[in-house]
Scaffold this motif. Sequence first.
Motif, PDB file in Angstrom:
ATOM      1  N   LEU A 114       0.808  -1.217   0.000  1.00  0.00           N
ATOM      2  CA  LEU A 114       0.000   0.000   0.000  1.00  0.00           C
ATOM      3  C   LEU A 114       0.843   1.270   0.000  1.00  0.00           C
ATOM      4  N   LEU A 115       1.890   1.314   0.815  1.00  0.00           N
ATOM      5  CA  LEU A 115       2.659   2.547   0.973  1.00  0.00           C
ATOM      6  C   LEU A 115       3.275   3.051  -0.332  1.00  0.00           C
ATOM      7  N   PRO A 116       3.902   2.193  -1.160  1.00  0.00           N
ATOM      8  CA  PRO A 116       4.459   2.718  -2.423  1.00  0.00           C
ATOM      9  C   PRO A 116       3.391   3.349  -3.313  1.00  0.00           C
ATOM     10  N   GLY A 117       2.210   2.748  -3.369  1.00  0.00           N
ATOM     11  CA  GLY A 117       1.147   3.323  -4.184  1.00  0.00           C
ATOM     12  C   GLY A 117       0.685   4.671  -3.667  1.00  0.00           C
ATOM     13  N   LEU A 118       0.538   4.786  -2.350  1.00  0.00           N
ATOM     14  CA  LEU A 118       0.116   6.061  -1.763  1.00  0.00           C
ATOM     15  C   LEU A 118       1.177   7.135  -1.964  1.00  0.00           C
TER      16      LEU A 118
ATOM     17  N   ASP B  69      -1.829  13.381  -7.346  1.00  0.00           N
ATOM     18  CA  ASP B  69      -3.084  12.739  -7.752  1.00  0.00           C
ATOM     19  C   ASP B  69      -3.894  12.400  -6.507  1.00  0.00           C
ATOM     20  N   PRO B  70      -4.624  13.377  -5.934  1.00  0.00           N
ATOM     21  CA  PRO B  70      -5.379  13.105  -4.707  1.00  0.00           C
ATOM     22  C   PRO B  70      -6.485  12.082  -4.895  1.00  0.00           C
ATOM     23  N   ALA B  71      -7.063  12.011  -6.090  1.00  0.00           N
ATOM     24  CA  ALA B  71      -8.120  11.025  -6.331  1.00  0.00           C
ATOM     25  C   ALA B  71      -7.572   9.605  -6.207  1.00  0.00           C
ATOM     26  N   ARG B  72      -6.387   9.374  -6.765  1.00  0.00           N
ATOM     27  CA  ARG B  72      -5.754   8.064  -6.660  1.00  0.00           C
ATOM     28  C   ARG B  72      -5.400   7.756  -5.217  1.00  0.00           C
ATOM     29  N   PHE B  73      -4.927   8.745  -4.484  1.00  0.00           N
ATOM     30  CA  PHE B  73      -4.588   8.569  -3.067  1.00  0.00           C
ATOM     31  C   PHE B  73      -5.823   8.135  -2.287  1.00  0.00           C
ATOM     32  N   ARG B  74      -6.933   8.852  -2.471  1.00  0.00           N
ATOM     33  CA  ARG B  74      -8.162   8.509  -1.753  1.00  0.00           C
ATOM     34  C   ARG B  74      -8.678   7.131  -2.157  1.00  0.00           C
ATOM     35  N   GLN B  75      -8.550   6.805  -3.435  1.00  0.00           N
ATOM     36  CA  GLN B  75      -9.021   5.506  -3.911  1.00  0.00           C
ATOM     37  C   GLN B  75      -8.237   4.370  -3.261  1.00  0.00           C
ATOM     38  N   LEU B  76      -6.920   4.493  -3.233  1.00  0.00           N
ATOM     39  CA  LEU B  76      -6.098   3.452  -2.626  1.00  0.00           C
ATOM     40  C   LEU B  76      -6.373   3.323  -1.130  1.00  0.00           C
ATOM     41  N   LEU B  77      -6.521   4.467  -0.458  1.00  0.00           N
ATOM     42  CA  LEU B  77      -6.765   4.447   0.979  1.00  0.00           C
ATOM     43  C   LEU B  77      -8.139   3.846   1.282  1.00  0.00           C
ATOM     44  N   ALA B  78      -9.146   4.232   0.511  1.00  0.00           N
ATOM     45  CA  ALA B  78     -10.489   3.685   0.713  1.00  0.00           C
ATOM     46  C   ALA B  78     -10.515   2.192   0.430  1.00  0.00           C
TER      47      ALA B  78
ATOM     48  N   LEU C 292      -3.297   0.942  10.985  1.00  0.00           N
ATOM     49  CA  LEU C 292      -2.103   0.695  10.180  1.00  0.00           C
ATOM     50  C   LEU C 292      -2.288   1.191   8.751  1.00  0.00           C
ATOM     51  N   VAL C 293      -3.477   0.991   8.178  1.00  0.00           N
ATOM     52  CA  VAL C 293      -3.745   1.489   6.832  1.00  0.00           C
ATOM     53  C   VAL C 293      -3.680   3.009   6.805  1.00  0.00           C
ATOM     54  N   LEU C 294      -4.358   3.651   7.736  1.00  0.00           N
ATOM     55  CA  LEU C 294      -4.363   5.115   7.782  1.00  0.00           C
ATOM     56  C   LEU C 294      -2.964   5.647   8.088  1.00  0.00           C
ATOM     57  N   GLY C 295      -2.192   4.889   8.861  1.00  0.00           N
ATOM     58  CA  GLY C 295      -0.815   5.289   9.128  1.00  0.00           C
ATOM     59  C   GLY C 295       0.037   5.296   7.870  1.00  0.00           C
TER      60      GLY C 295
ATOM     61  N   ALA D 259       2.865   8.577   3.826  1.00  0.00           N
ATOM     62  CA  ALA D 259       2.980   9.052   2.449  1.00  0.00           C
ATOM     63  C   ALA D 259       2.901  10.569   2.374  1.00  0.00           C
ATOM     64  N   LEU D 260       2.183  11.179   3.308  1.00  0.00           N
ATOM     65  CA  LEU D 260       2.054  12.637   3.351  1.00  0.00           C
ATOM     66  C   LEU D 260       3.109  13.290   4.239  1.00  0.00           C
TER      67      LEU D 260
END
Length: 224
Positions: free
Chosen positions: A72-76, A84-93, A147-150, A155-156
Amino acid sequence: LRPGPALPWQATSGRLAMLIATMLLAQVIINVAVISVRLLSPGDPAAVGALLAALVLARVPLFVFTSLQTALLPGLAGAVAAGDPARFRQLLARGCAIVVVLGTVCGLPTVIAGPWLIRVLFGARPILSDGSFAWLAFGTLCYMLALVLGQGAMALSRHRDQLLAWLAGVAVLAAITAAPGEVTTRVVAAYAAGCGTVAVALAIALLRHAPKPAGSAVAREVRA
């Protein structure tokens, strides 16, 4: 994406220290329940054994989650770097959705058949209530969400927010563990509340510091 400039040690040492502290706090939350019961109820080894067996059952989803976490982390980070905030939100969701499904599918058998499973699989006395198994399953679900939100916070470059979230979780866990009441009940409730606190705190941090589209001043600052 092109490689960014090399960073000197001084620019990364502070963040590395916060990440190490975060990992240590996460290990405290996930492992301290059995230690707490052993310290608070030293004359009841059956309770220690039953809680340890219940925790093993409740944490089964974590073994599956490890593969998701590493991918997950490399993609974020790539989505943030590309603005690309849309991609970030999509991966996180997507990561949060997978965790919820995984935690629910694995948690329901633990809640429904937990007392029987710890007796059959581990030879532990079924002295924990169904509510205790529910707290443990819910806590593990919140732990995986944290852990996911972390990963999103890292990434930010919000390492400090992540560290503060885990500090808050440990504080809530300690407060509930120290409260009056039956030992195993407050220990499992403290586990769930501590993990839930971390997940909520990280969700708030991500909402406050959402990634910006490419070309904005904030996106350029994050990439730098």
